[in-house]
Design a protein around this motif. Structure first.
Motif, PDB file in Angstrom:
ATOM      1  N   ASP A 226      -3.584  10.106  39.647  1.00 22.84           N
ATOM      2  CA  ASP A 226      -4.230   8.805  39.813  1.00 22.84           C
ATOM      3  C   ASP A 226      -5.746   8.960  39.895  1.00 22.84           C
ATOM      4  O   ASP A 226      -6.498   8.178  39.301  1.00 22.84           O
ATOM      5  CB  ASP A 226      -3.707   8.106  41.075  1.00 22.84           C
ATOM      6  N   GLY A 227      -6.190   9.974  40.658  1.00 23.93           N
ATOM      7  CA  GLY A 227      -7.619  10.214  40.772  1.00 23.93           C
ATOM      8  C   GLY A 227      -8.229  10.649  39.457  1.00 23.93           C
ATOM      9  O   GLY A 227      -9.354  10.267  39.118  1.00 23.93           O
ATOM     10  N   TRP A 228      -7.478  11.451  38.700  1.00 20.75           N
ATOM     11  CA  TRP A 228      -7.945  11.917  37.395  1.00 20.75           C
ATOM     12  C   TRP A 228      -8.118  10.746  36.431  1.00 20.75           C
ATOM     13  O   TRP A 228      -9.125  10.633  35.722  1.00 20.75           O
ATOM     14  CB  TRP A 228      -6.944  12.920  36.838  1.00 20.75           C
ATOM     15  N   MET A 229      -7.150   9.817  36.425  1.00 18.72           N
ATOM     16  CA  MET A 229      -7.223   8.656  35.556  1.00 18.72           C
ATOM     17  C   MET A 229      -8.351   7.722  35.992  1.00 18.72           C
ATOM     18  O   MET A 229      -9.013   7.097  35.160  1.00 18.72           O
ATOM     19  CB  MET A 229      -5.891   7.905  35.561  1.00 18.72           C
ATOM     20  N   GLN A 230      -8.590   7.647  37.300  1.00 12.69           N
ATOM     21  CA  GLN A 230      -9.677   6.816  37.801  1.00 12.69           C
ATOM     22  C   GLN A 230     -11.028   7.372  37.354  1.00 12.69           C
ATOM     23  O   GLN A 230     -11.927   6.617  36.959  1.00 12.69           O
ATOM     24  CB  GLN A 230      -9.619   6.727  39.323  1.00 12.69           C
ATOM     25  N   ALA A 231     -11.164   8.699  37.412  1.00 12.15           N
ATOM     26  CA  ALA A 231     -12.412   9.322  36.964  1.00 12.15           C
ATOM     27  C   ALA A 231     -12.636   9.077  35.477  1.00 12.15           C
ATOM     28  O   ALA A 231     -13.766   8.834  35.033  1.00 12.15           O
ATOM     29  CB  ALA A 231     -12.372  10.822  37.252  1.00 12.15           C
ATOM     30  N   ARG A 232     -11.564   9.143  34.708  1.00 19.65           N
ATOM     31  CA  ARG A 232     -11.675   8.866  33.282  1.00 19.65           C
ATOM     32  C   ARG A 232     -12.089   7.419  33.041  1.00 19.65           C
ATOM     33  O   ARG A 232     -12.936   7.134  32.182  1.00 19.65           O
ATOM     34  CB  ARG A 232     -10.344   9.139  32.581  1.00 19.65           C
ATOM     35  N   ALA A 233     -11.502   6.508  33.809  1.00 16.00           N
ATOM     36  CA  ALA A 233     -11.851   5.088  33.669  1.00 16.00           C
ATOM     37  C   ALA A 233     -13.312   4.847  34.010  1.00 16.00           C
ATOM     38  O   ALA A 233     -14.001   4.066  33.347  1.00 16.00           O
ATOM     39  CB  ALA A 233     -10.948   4.238  34.570  1.00 16.00           C
TER      40      ALA A 233
ATOM     41  N   PRO B 138     -17.263   8.980  44.340  1.00 20.73           N
ATOM     42  CA  PRO B 138     -16.502  10.192  44.001  1.00 20.73           C
ATOM     43  C   PRO B 138     -15.038   9.880  43.723  1.00 20.73           C
ATOM     44  O   PRO B 138     -14.448   8.967  44.305  1.00 20.73           O
ATOM     45  CB  PRO B 138     -16.655  11.067  45.247  1.00 20.73           C
ATOM     46  N   SER B 139     -14.463  10.649  42.826  1.00 26.66           N
ATOM     47  CA  SER B 139     -13.038  10.509  42.499  1.00 26.66           C
ATOM     48  C   SER B 139     -12.294  11.752  42.950  1.00 26.66           C
ATOM     49  O   SER B 139     -12.857  12.848  43.029  1.00 26.66           O
ATOM     50  CB  SER B 139     -12.852  10.314  40.991  1.00 26.66           C
ATOM     51  N   ASN B 140     -11.015  11.585  43.240  1.00 26.47           N
ATOM     52  CA  ASN B 140     -10.167  12.688  43.671  1.00 26.47           C
ATOM     53  C   ASN B 140      -9.452  13.267  42.456  1.00 26.47           C
ATOM     54  O   ASN B 140      -8.564  12.637  41.888  1.00 26.47           O
ATOM     55  CB  ASN B 140      -9.154  12.196  44.708  1.00 26.47           C
ATOM     56  N   PHE B 141      -9.858  14.480  42.062  1.00 27.74           N
ATOM     57  CA  PHE B 141      -9.275  15.097  40.873  1.00 27.74           C
ATOM     58  C   PHE B 141      -8.014  15.911  41.183  1.00 27.74           C
ATOM     59  O   PHE B 141      -7.473  16.577  40.308  1.00 27.74           O
ATOM     60  CB  PHE B 141     -10.300  16.009  40.201  1.00 27.74           C
ATOM     61  N   HIS B 142      -7.545  15.837  42.417  1.00 28.66           N
ATOM     62  CA  HIS B 142      -6.383  16.635  42.801  1.00 28.66           C
ATOM     63  C   HIS B 142      -5.055  15.948  42.488  1.00 28.66           C
ATOM     64  O   HIS B 142      -3.999  16.540  42.687  1.00 28.66           O
ATOM     65  CB  HIS B 142      -6.447  16.971  44.302  1.00 28.66           C
TER      66      HIS B 142
ATOM     67  N   ALA C  76     -15.288  18.023  35.389  1.00 31.91           N
ATOM     68  CA  ALA C  76     -13.872  18.191  35.728  1.00 31.91           C
ATOM     69  C   ALA C  76     -13.199  19.239  34.852  1.00 31.91           C
ATOM     70  O   ALA C  76     -12.026  19.547  35.070  1.00 31.91           O
ATOM     71  CB  ALA C  76     -13.147  16.856  35.594  1.00 31.91           C
ATOM     72  N   GLY C  77     -13.939  19.755  33.860  1.00 38.07           N
ATOM     73  CA  GLY C  77     -13.383  20.826  33.041  1.00 38.07           C
ATOM     74  C   GLY C  77     -12.975  20.396  31.659  1.00 38.07           C
ATOM     75  O   GLY C  77     -12.152  21.062  31.021  1.00 38.07           O
ATOM     76  N   VAL C  78     -13.534  19.275  31.173  1.00 38.53           N
ATOM     77  CA  VAL C  78     -13.223  18.856  29.809  1.00 38.53           C
ATOM     78  C   VAL C  78     -13.824  19.874  28.844  1.00 38.53           C
ATOM     79  O   VAL C  78     -14.967  20.300  28.996  1.00 38.53           O
ATOM     80  CB  VAL C  78     -13.815  17.447  29.536  1.00 38.53           C
ATOM     81  N   ASP C  79     -13.046  20.257  27.862  1.00 43.47           N
ATOM     82  CA  ASP C  79     -13.488  21.272  26.900  1.00 43.47           C
ATOM     83  C   ASP C  79     -14.731  20.807  26.162  1.00 43.47           C
ATOM     84  O   ASP C  79     -14.750  19.741  25.556  1.00 43.47           O
ATOM     85  CB  ASP C  79     -12.357  21.552  25.907  1.00 43.47           C
ATOM     86  N   GLY C  80     -15.801  21.595  26.219  1.00 48.36           N
ATOM     87  CA  GLY C  80     -17.063  21.211  25.613  1.00 48.36           C
ATOM     88  C   GLY C  80     -17.039  21.125  24.107  1.00 48.36           C
ATOM     89  O   GLY C  80     -17.964  20.598  23.501  1.00 48.36           O
ATOM     90  N   ALA C  81     -16.003  21.645  23.451  1.00 43.72           N
ATOM     91  CA  ALA C  81     -15.958  21.615  21.992  1.00 43.72           C
ATOM     92  C   ALA C  81     -15.049  20.518  21.465  1.00 43.72           C
ATOM     93  O   ALA C  81     -14.967  20.305  20.267  1.00 43.72           O
ATOM     94  CB  ALA C  81     -15.478  22.968  21.463  1.00 43.72           C
TER      95      ALA C  81
END
Length: 339
Positions: A161-168, A154-158, A230-235
């Motif tokens: 750094d956590g957001w960038m880790q999830a993207r990676a 799991p990644s910390n989206f709060h 995480a809420g990435v726009d589906g379009a």
């Protein structure tokens, strides 16, 4: 009155037909021929492939005109060799080979249409490409499982750094779990994913300007799904830039991915993990699972079946190297035990 006769000079006989379409407009003639030509499977080339090959041909024409001062119809074998040896597009063996095959077919087409009276002989491989000759690295099945386990954490989206880790993690999951090239992830759309027992993704192929279907490994889906949730726009793009505008910068995209891979240490028989190693290892998993060459070509996005065959050969060579290395280690252990 004596008349002095002089030898009448004659204009040299041209080796081509004046006004031939390949002489007047080699780029348009190339596109016209390519539109009616067949690929290795006996099918016509797609519009995307024609666009890429036309761009490659145009690169050759510019080189020929600026460096050699000739048009395509006046080119000689040494002109083709000069391009393959000096053009920036041919610095790597793969690029050189692609141009060599394309030029061989193009000049053969010109000869059949009567524009020229020669065809280029197969050019030798570039001997100075040490990097291209380096054995292709792969991850073993156990090493792939180790990487997948790290990606599924799991990644910390709060925080950023956590957001960038999830993207990676999502980026690495696409490379190891779907065979993406590093640059393809930037141009992927969220809505190209199909959720199901066999998850497919339509991956944009940057080099061939076409798309191919990739089979997503189940182990890769947790990291991908976490990023989507995480809420990435589906379009929009799967990896948007700041503020959701456009796609993230190519170099910035892989900063986090490289940091993540660096933390995994050395795998693949001592090789440090890289994005290309992840893609190679995806192909290895397809081979190990019994997929044939046609499947490998489709899921890896190879433009030619020949490239899929080369990939299989490279994997086979890696298997032999790993077996020899394991045997050498076992022999050294036995010798040490006897002492």
């Amino acid at each position: 009155m004596n008349t002095i006769r002089t030898t009448r000079s004659r204009a040299p006989t041209p080796v081509y037909k004046t006004g031939h379409p390949w002489q007047a407009d080699p780029r348009a003639s190339f596109k016209k021929w390519l539109a009616s030509a067949e690929n290795d499977d006996g099918c016509g080339f797609s519009d995307g492939t024609i666009k890429v090959y036309a761009a490659m041909w145009s690169t050759f024409i510019r080189h020929l005109e600026s460096r050699r001062g000739r048009t395509a119809i006046l080119a000689r074998a040494d002109d083709v060799a000069d391009f393959l040896d000096h053009a920036s597009a041919c610095r790597r063996e793969q690029g050189r080979r692609r141009y060599q095959l394309l030029l061989e077919r193009a000049f053969l087409a010109m000869a059949k249409e009567g524009a020229i009276h020669w065809t280029p002989a197969p050019a030798p491989a570039l001997q100075t490409q040490k990097a291209a000759d380096k054995p292709m690295p792969f991850l073993t099945r156990q090493e792939r499982e180790r990487v997948f386990a790290a990606l599924a954490e799991p990644s910390n989206f709060h925080n950023e750094d956590g957001w960038m880790q999830a993207r990676a993690k999502a980026l690495c999951a696409l490379m190891l779990g779907a065979g993406f090239k590093p640059g393809q992830a930037n141009h992927s759309s969220v809505n190209c994913f199909e959720d199901g027992p066999q998850r497919f993704v339509v991956a944009p192929a940057i080099e061939t300007m076409a798309t191919h279907r990739a089979l997503v490994a189940p182990q890769a889906w947790p990291a991908i799904q976490s990023w989507l949730n995480a809420g990435v726009d589906g379009a929009g793009p799967m990896f948007p830039g700041r503020g959701g505008a456009g796609t993230v910068d190519y170099a910035r995209t892989f900063v986090g991915a490289k940091e993540l891979l660096r933390g995994l240490g050395q795998l693949a028989g001592g090789e440090r993990v890289s994005p290309q190693t992840l893609r190679n290892s995806y192909g290895a998993s397809l081979i190990e699972d019994g997929f044939n060459l046609a499947d490998l070509r489709e899921y890896m996005g190879f433009s030619r079946l020949e490239f899929a065959k080369r990939f299989v050969d490279a994997h086979s060579a890696w298997v032999v190297r790993m077996a020899r290395a394991k045997s050498a280690i076992e022999e050294s252990v036995e010798i040490g035990g006897e002492e």
